[in-house]
Design a protein around this motif. Structure first.
Motif, PDB file in Angstrom:
ATOM      1  N   CYS A  58      -2.536  15.716  49.524  1.00 40.92           N
ATOM      2  CA  CYS A  58      -1.659  14.682  48.991  1.00 40.92           C
ATOM      3  C   CYS A  58      -1.710  14.703  47.473  1.00 40.92           C
ATOM      4  O   CYS A  58      -2.773  14.906  46.891  1.00 40.92           O
ATOM      5  CB  CYS A  58      -2.107  13.307  49.482  1.00 40.92           C
ATOM      6  N   MET A  59      -0.561  14.467  46.858  1.00 40.70           N
ATOM      7  CA  MET A  59      -0.468  14.379  45.396  1.00 40.70           C
ATOM      8  C   MET A  59      -0.046  12.980  45.008  1.00 40.70           C
ATOM      9  O   MET A  59       0.888  12.430  45.604  1.00 40.70           O
ATOM     10  CB  MET A  59       0.586  15.339  44.841  1.00 40.70           C
ATOM     11  N   ASN A  60      -0.719  12.419  44.033  1.00 39.19           N
ATOM     12  CA  ASN A  60      -0.255  11.189  43.405  1.00 39.19           C
ATOM     13  C   ASN A  60       0.538  11.598  42.174  1.00 39.19           C
ATOM     14  O   ASN A  60       0.047  12.381  41.353  1.00 39.19           O
ATOM     15  CB  ASN A  60      -1.432  10.301  42.984  1.00 39.19           C
ATOM     16  N   LEU A  61       1.757  11.077  42.073  1.00 39.02           N
ATOM     17  CA  LEU A  61       2.638  11.404  40.955  1.00 39.02           C
ATOM     18  C   LEU A  61       3.242  10.133  40.378  1.00 39.02           C
ATOM     19  O   LEU A  61       3.687   9.251  41.124  1.00 39.02           O
ATOM     20  CB  LEU A  61       3.765  12.339  41.413  1.00 39.02           C
ATOM     21  N   LYS A  62       3.288  10.067  39.065  1.00 42.16           N
ATOM     22  CA  LYS A  62       3.895   8.934  38.362  1.00 42.16           C
ATOM     23  C   LYS A  62       5.406   8.981  38.611  1.00 42.16           C
ATOM     24  O   LYS A  62       5.997  10.049  38.733  1.00 42.16           O
ATOM     25  CB  LYS A  62       3.598   9.029  36.870  1.00 42.16           C
ATOM     26  N   CYS A  63       6.013   7.797  38.682  1.00 43.48           N
ATOM     27  CA  CYS A  63       7.442   7.740  38.995  1.00 43.48           C
ATOM     28  C   CYS A  63       8.040   6.455  38.435  1.00 43.48           C
ATOM     29  O   CYS A  63       7.363   5.421  38.366  1.00 43.48           O
ATOM     30  CB  CYS A  63       7.609   7.778  40.518  1.00 43.48           C
ATOM     31  N   ASP A  64       9.292   6.515  38.038  1.00 44.47           N
ATOM     32  CA  ASP A  64      10.022   5.313  37.658  1.00 44.47           C
ATOM     33  C   ASP A  64      10.002   4.358  38.858  1.00 44.47           C
ATOM     34  O   ASP A  64      10.220   4.800  40.002  1.00 44.47           O
ATOM     35  CB  ASP A  64      11.467   5.688  37.300  1.00 44.47           C
ATOM     36  N   PRO A  65       9.714   3.072  38.650  1.00 39.42           N
ATOM     37  CA  PRO A  65       9.586   2.140  39.782  1.00 39.42           C
ATOM     38  C   PRO A  65      10.783   2.111  40.735  1.00 39.42           C
ATOM     39  O   PRO A  65      10.605   2.072  41.958  1.00 39.42           O
ATOM     40  CB  PRO A  65       9.374   0.789  39.103  1.00 39.42           C
ATOM     41  N   GLU A  66      12.001   2.137  40.214  1.00 38.99           N
ATOM     42  CA  GLU A  66      13.176   2.109  41.094  1.00 38.99           C
ATOM     43  C   GLU A  66      13.298   3.402  41.892  1.00 38.99           C
ATOM     44  O   GLU A  66      13.603   3.380  43.091  1.00 38.99           O
ATOM     45  CB  GLU A  66      14.444   1.869  40.277  1.00 38.99           C
ATOM     46  N   GLU A  67      13.059   4.528  41.231  1.00 38.08           N
ATOM     47  CA  GLU A  67      13.122   5.812  41.928  1.00 38.08           C
ATOM     48  C   GLU A  67      11.996   5.919  42.953  1.00 38.08           C
ATOM     49  O   GLU A  67      12.180   6.495  44.028  1.00 38.08           O
ATOM     50  CB  GLU A  67      13.042   6.986  40.948  1.00 38.08           C
ATOM     51  N   ALA A  68      10.827   5.352  42.638  1.00 38.77           N
ATOM     52  CA  ALA A  68       9.695   5.400  43.564  1.00 38.77           C
ATOM     53  C   ALA A  68      10.081   4.790  44.911  1.00 38.77           C
ATOM     54  O   ALA A  68       9.804   5.370  45.966  1.00 38.77           O
ATOM     55  CB  ALA A  68       8.491   4.680  42.965  1.00 38.77           C
ATOM     56  N   VAL A  69      10.743   3.642  44.875  1.00 38.15           N
ATOM     57  CA  VAL A  69      11.159   2.972  46.105  1.00 38.15           C
ATOM     58  C   VAL A  69      12.203   3.808  46.843  1.00 38.15           C
ATOM     59  O   VAL A  69      12.138   3.957  48.070  1.00 38.15           O
ATOM     60  CB  VAL A  69      11.691   1.553  45.800  1.00 38.15           C
ATOM     61  N   MET A  70      13.154   4.368  46.112  1.00 40.53           N
ATOM     62  CA  MET A  70      14.184   5.194  46.749  1.00 40.53           C
ATOM     63  C   MET A  70      13.571   6.403  47.449  1.00 40.53           C
ATOM     64  O   MET A  70      13.954   6.736  48.577  1.00 40.53           O
ATOM     65  CB  MET A  70      15.228   5.651  45.724  1.00 40.53           C
ATOM     66  N   LEU A  71      12.620   7.075  46.792  1.00 44.43           N
ATOM     67  CA  LEU A  71      11.979   8.252  47.393  1.00 44.43           C
ATOM     68  C   LEU A  71      11.213   7.873  48.661  1.00 44.43           C
ATOM     69  O   LEU A  71      11.207   8.630  49.637  1.00 44.43           O
ATOM     70  CB  LEU A  71      11.053   8.931  46.384  1.00 44.43           C
ATOM     71  N   ARG A  72      10.603   6.694  48.660  1.00 47.10           N
ATOM     72  CA  ARG A  72       9.886   6.233  49.861  1.00 47.10           C
ATOM     73  C   ARG A  72      10.848   5.980  51.005  1.00 47.10           C
ATOM     74  O   ARG A  72      10.505   6.181  52.173  1.00 47.10           O
ATOM     75  CB  ARG A  72       9.099   4.966  49.541  1.00 47.10           C
ATOM     76  N   ASP A  73      12.058   5.522  50.676  1.00 46.39           N
ATOM     77  CA  ASP A  73      13.074   5.291  51.709  1.00 46.39           C
ATOM     78  C   ASP A  73      13.626   6.601  52.263  1.00 46.39           C
ATOM     79  O   ASP A  73      13.975   6.685  53.439  1.00 46.39           O
ATOM     80  CB  ASP A  73      14.232   4.453  51.146  1.00 46.39           C
TER      81      ASP A  73
END
Length: 130
Positions: A58-73
């Motif tokens: 697993c990789m932890n990667l920094k992400c823009d908060p709005e994009e982070a939610v979209m990628l999780r979806d």
């Protein structure tokens, strides 16, 4: 993308180094001493992950908060950052379900977000090598 490919790609970024501040089991990728990624093997004992990380790198990667939610979806293998600020970090489970190009894009994005927070002098050093 497997763990070796992810590590190689992260280390290909300019001014990047590898360290182990959290122990030998967690690889930490830094640009100019600022963390932009971690890589470790999931054990399945991680709280709040539903066992999704078990047996997968697993990789932890920094992400823009709005994009982070979209990628999780979009991707089941993208979850809120494990042991990180969940608004600004995602954990990417390297189980083969995410196209390699998308993982590279996420690594690039994390790297660029960290570089943008650096001093102009440090940014110039990093960008000179890109």
């Amino acid at each position: 993308m497997d763990d070796k490919q992810a590590e190689k790609y992260a280390l290909s970024k300019p001014e990047t180094s590898l360290s182990f501040p959290f122990g030998e089991d967690v690889k930490v990728f830094k640009v100019k001493n600022k963390m932009f990624a971690t890589l470790s093997l999931g054990t399945g004992k991680e709280k709040d992950t539903g066992g999704k990380m078990a047996g997968h790198y697993c990789m932890n990667l920094k992400c823009d908060p709005e994009e982070a939610v979209m990628l999780r979806d979009i991707f089941a293998a993208v979850i809120p950052g494990y042991h990180m600020n969940r608004a600004q970090w995602n954990t990417i489970i390297l189980d083969g379900s995410i196209p390699p190009g998308e993982i590279e894009r996420m690594i690039d994005n994390s790297f660029e977000l960290v570089v943008k927070k650096m001093t102009k002098k440090d940014q110039a050093i990093v960008f000179r090598h890109m």
